[in-house]
Write an enzyme that holds these catalytic residues in place. Structure first.
Site, PDB file in Angstrom:
ATOM      1  CG  ASP A 147      81.314  -2.712  68.229  1.00 21.60           C
ATOM      2  OD1 ASP A 147      80.760  -2.816  67.129  1.00 21.60           O
ATOM      3  OD2 ASP A 147      80.805  -2.137  69.203  1.00 21.60           O
TER       4      ASP A 147
ATOM      5  CE  LYS B 112      78.347   1.928  64.452  1.00 20.38           C
ATOM      6  NZ  LYS B 112      77.305   2.476  65.349  1.00 20.38           N
TER       7      LYS B 112
ATOM      8  CG  MET C 180      84.195   7.740  71.809  1.00 26.33           C
ATOM      9  SD  MET C 180      82.491   7.451  71.227  1.00 26.33           S
ATOM     10  CE  MET C 180      81.553   8.179  72.587  1.00 26.33           C
TER      11      MET C 180
END
Length: 373
Positions: free
Chosen positions: A158, A180, A295
């Site tokens: 990641d 991502k 997030m």
């Protein structure tokens, strides 16, 4: 036997502020680039295309990406060239150009050296290990996590994992980037699961390298279940979660005696009122515990408004901690009412947001939204 790991050792070099040219944008460049950033070099990447994690670094302003091949003029004023193309011939050409320009050079690619090592997959079905990398500082990767990486044949990484560690992998290790990027490029979870299974079925020891902890908004259990259903051996190495480590590195405790006796960690991926959300914001607001939001930079104004509606005081301190554990670390202080009004100068993702009285412990040297307003 594989040769010793080809580390890009910059420990004895004074790179701060010096221009370093990295030739190549494949996953093989990730470890080198992040190691150079840790040394505070001014990094410029030359490649027609880059993997998504490098694109993320460029979009965040941490590196400069030139979407083309490097030319002779690009080496002017360069202090160091790092060849990281993932192709042996291209690496050799880059090193030769550095020699012609009398610029120091180093080789950082890993997969390009596989021909020299002659590694082969293991017989039979391989395995998958999910490794939590912690908040970003390679020193906060666990001993077990590092051991798994050093024995891997393939690392599926990641963008928020401590990518600098990739520079220490064996020369035959394949690195696959599945970053991502919020509201940007991404690899679907379904495709990530497929990659893990494909590599393991080829007899390889696969490490799925994640930021933080695999089971804290990391979709780790989805990957575990995919492996179990396919009959692929899988295990998990927990990581230090950024939900606690990020605030701690900024000097913010999530609990403090006499102030607060609990904390809750929630995702801010969708705002309050969104039909996809399952968080009871009203109950959280009324609870009085420290609220840690992951997030949640884009949705923070809506979250702050919902907490105000639930009874939280508008003067409640808020701290937005960005790039915790990395050289680019910074924080923004504000209050709940100012956050609801969108008064968050300089706040950007990736970040951990702390709402509660403990956020007032953020050092005065950090950015204060009220002072900047």
């Amino acid at each position: 036997m594989p040769e010793p790991a080809p580390q890009l050792d910059v420990s004895g070099l004074r790179l701060a502020g010096r221009r370093v040219v990295v030739v190549g944008g494949a996953a093989a460049a990730l470890g080198a680039v992040t190691r150079l950033l840790a040394a505070r070099a001014s990094v410029e990447v030359y490649a027609p295309r880059v993997v998504d994690s490098l694109l993320d670094l460029a979009e965040r302003g941490l590196v400069t990406w030139h979407a083309r091949e490097a030319g002779a003029d690009d080496l002017e004023r360069a202090w160091l060239l790092v060849a990281a193309t993932d192709d042996a011939a291209d690496d050799a050409a880059a090193l030769a150009s550095a020699d012609a320009a009398e610029v120091l050079s180093a080789l950082a690619s890993t997969a390009a050296r596989a021909e020299q090592v002659g590694a082969a997959p293991n017989a039979g079905v391989g395995s998958v290990t999910l490794v939590g990398g912690g908040p970003g500082d390679p020193g906060l990767l666990t001993v077990a996590g590092r051991a798994a990486l050093m024995s891997a044949d393939v690392v599926v990484t990641d963008r928020l994992a401590p990518l600098e560690v990739l520079a220490d992998l064996r020369p035959d290790v394949e690195v696959i980037d599945v970053a991502k990027i919020p509201r940007g490029a991404f690899t679907s979870q379904e495709r990530i699961n497929e990659i893990l299974l494909e590599q393991a079925r080829a007899g390889r020891r696969v490490v799925r390298f994640k930021g933080g902890d695999p089971f804290v908004f990391g979709r780790g259990m989805e990957e575990v279940l995919a492996c179990r259903e396919a009959g692929v051996p899988v295990d998990v190495v927990p990581g230090v979660t950024s939900a606690v480590a990020g605030p701690a590195l900024a000097g913010v405790p999530v609990t403090h005696r006499g102030v607060v006796q609990g904390f809750a960690v929630v995702s801010g991926h969708v705002p309050p009122g969104d039909p996809r959300g399952t968080v009871d914001w009203a109950s959280l607001g009324a609870s009085g515990v420290t609220l840690v939001v992951l997030m949640g930079v884009a949705t923070l104004p809506a979250i702050a408004a919902a907490l105000l509606d639930s009874g939280r005081d508008g003067d409640t301190p808020v701290a937005v901690v960005m790039d915790a554990g990395l050289p680019s670390h910074r924080s923004v202080r504000t209050s709940l009412s100012r956050a609801a009004a969108g008064d968050l100068p300089g706040a950007s993702s990736p970040a951990v947001t702390v709402v509660g009285d403990v956020a007032g412990f953020l050092p005065e040297a950090e950015t204060d939204a009220e002072a900047d307003a």
